[in-house]
Write an enzyme that holds these catalytic residues in place. Structure first.
Site, PDB file in Angstrom:
ATOM      1  N   GLU A  41      23.831  80.343  40.047  1.00 40.52           N
ATOM      2  CA  GLU A  41      23.480  79.109  40.530  1.00 40.52           C
ATOM      3  C   GLU A  41      24.749  78.361  41.003  1.00 40.52           C
ATOM      4  OE1 GLU A  41      20.499  76.475  39.416  1.00 40.52           O
ATOM      5  OE2 GLU A  41      18.913  78.103  39.562  1.00 40.52           O
ATOM      6  N   GLU A  99      14.659  83.833  37.881  1.00 40.79           N
ATOM      7  CA  GLU A  99      14.468  82.680  37.036  1.00 40.79           C
ATOM      8  C   GLU A  99      13.132  82.158  37.767  1.00 40.79           C
ATOM      9  OE1 GLU A  99      17.094  79.554  35.992  1.00 40.79           O
ATOM     10  OE2 GLU A  99      18.694  80.760  35.547  1.00 40.79           O
TER      11      GLU A  99
END
Length: 314
Positions: free
Chosen positions: A133, A244
């Site tokens: 991220e 995730e």
């Protein structure tokens, strides 16, 4: 199984063909109290994951965020040895948001593990993720959300090339190298170079946090699959791993999204059970860690108990 067929029919998805599909959890290097995780912690968590009631031993893989042992400069993370000793497959992580010097130490730790642990380690490596991220955190949206330090597309591309150079000629040569980010980051035109550079795309998806659209639990299935479709739309046929996803059992309300045990169970049943065995998936998460916000819990088990918070049978 019926739900899985309905999702495929509704959204037009077909399970991505792959030699093997992996199922596991995400594991930070730090506990939720800030203490470092060591070999006993990783060994215990990996064993717990493989023996979770109702899961038939299918959680046999682990995704890591870093290759450096907490509290050291560049020692290999002890999760590598724990993976060998528990026969757990590993998606290696290289932290990429702390600058070039730290990324070099990540590579140093990974190469040291390759040399010290040999085939017992490298045979368990699914792939290598350069960052997590980083693109989201460096974006305007990430900055507005105070997401922390990130890395630019150019930096991630450079790190991917660096990683390929370092593993060339080692037992890790040929392992797929990818990056993990949000669908909003993957589809951003300025990040097209990262898409071109990777062998796989890691897709992080949390409908609970998607406050720019209706995000109540009854909308979670639509939001999850539509986000995944966005990532796949730019992947060019490359594998997309679900790196995730999850829904918290405790936490503040996020627009329409309510954190509760019932909603966490419902999300697991609707999304998890449609993914497991079909797509490589790393659920968030087995136990809370320092990566989890202090007032939110995504954990399927408490830190001190192997008993799931709800029935995990699909």
């Amino acid at each position: 199984m019926q739900l899985r067929r309905e999702l495929v029919s509704t959204f037009g998805f077909v399970a991505v063909a792959a030699a093997q599909v992996y199922q596991g959890f995400n594991y930070d290097a730090v506990n939720n109290d800030g203490s470092c995780r060591g070999y006993p912690d990783f060994y215990g968590f990996f064993e717990r994951a493989k023996n979770l009631a109702g899961t038939e031993g299918h959680f046999a893989a682990a995704r890591l965020y870093t290759s450096i042992e907490c509290g050291t400069t560049a020692d290999p993370i002890s999760a590598f040895q724990a993976a060998i000793d528990t026969n757990t497959d590993i998606l290696v992580g290289l932290w990429a948001s702390a600058g070039r010097d730290v990324f070099g130490k990540e590579l140093t730790a990974l190469l040291a593990a390759t040399k010290q642990l040999g085939a017992a380690f490298t045979d368990h490596v699914i792939g290598i993720s350069v960052g997590s991220e980083d693109l989201f955190r460096s974006s305007v949206q990430g900055q507005v959300n105070d997401a922390g330090a990130g890395a630019t597309s150019a930096e991630i591309e450079g790190y991917i090339g660096w990683a390929r150079d370092w593993i060339r000629g080692t037992a890790l040569d040929g392992k797929p190298i990818g990056h993990v980010d949000t669908w909003t980051s993957w589809i951003a035109p300025e990040n097209a170079g990262v898409v071109s550079s990777v062998d796989f795309l890691g897709h992080n998806a949390f409908p609970y946090f998607e406050t720019t659209r209706i995000n109540a639990i009854d909308q979670a299935t639509d939001n999850f699959w539509s986000g995944l479709k966005q990532t796949e739309s730019v992947a060019g046929g490359k594998p997309v791993f679900i790196t995730e996803t999850g829904w918290p059992s405790m936490g503040p309300q996020q627009r329409d999204a309510v954190a509760s045990l019932d909603n966490a169970k419902g999300y697991y049943s609707q999304i998890g059970c449609a993914l497991f065995g079909q797509r490589t998936t790393f659920w968030y998460t087995l136990v809370d860690s320092n990566m989890t916000q202090a007032d939110i819990s995504f954990a399927l088990t408490p830190i001190d108990s192997a008993t799931p918070r709800f029935d995990l049978t699909c």
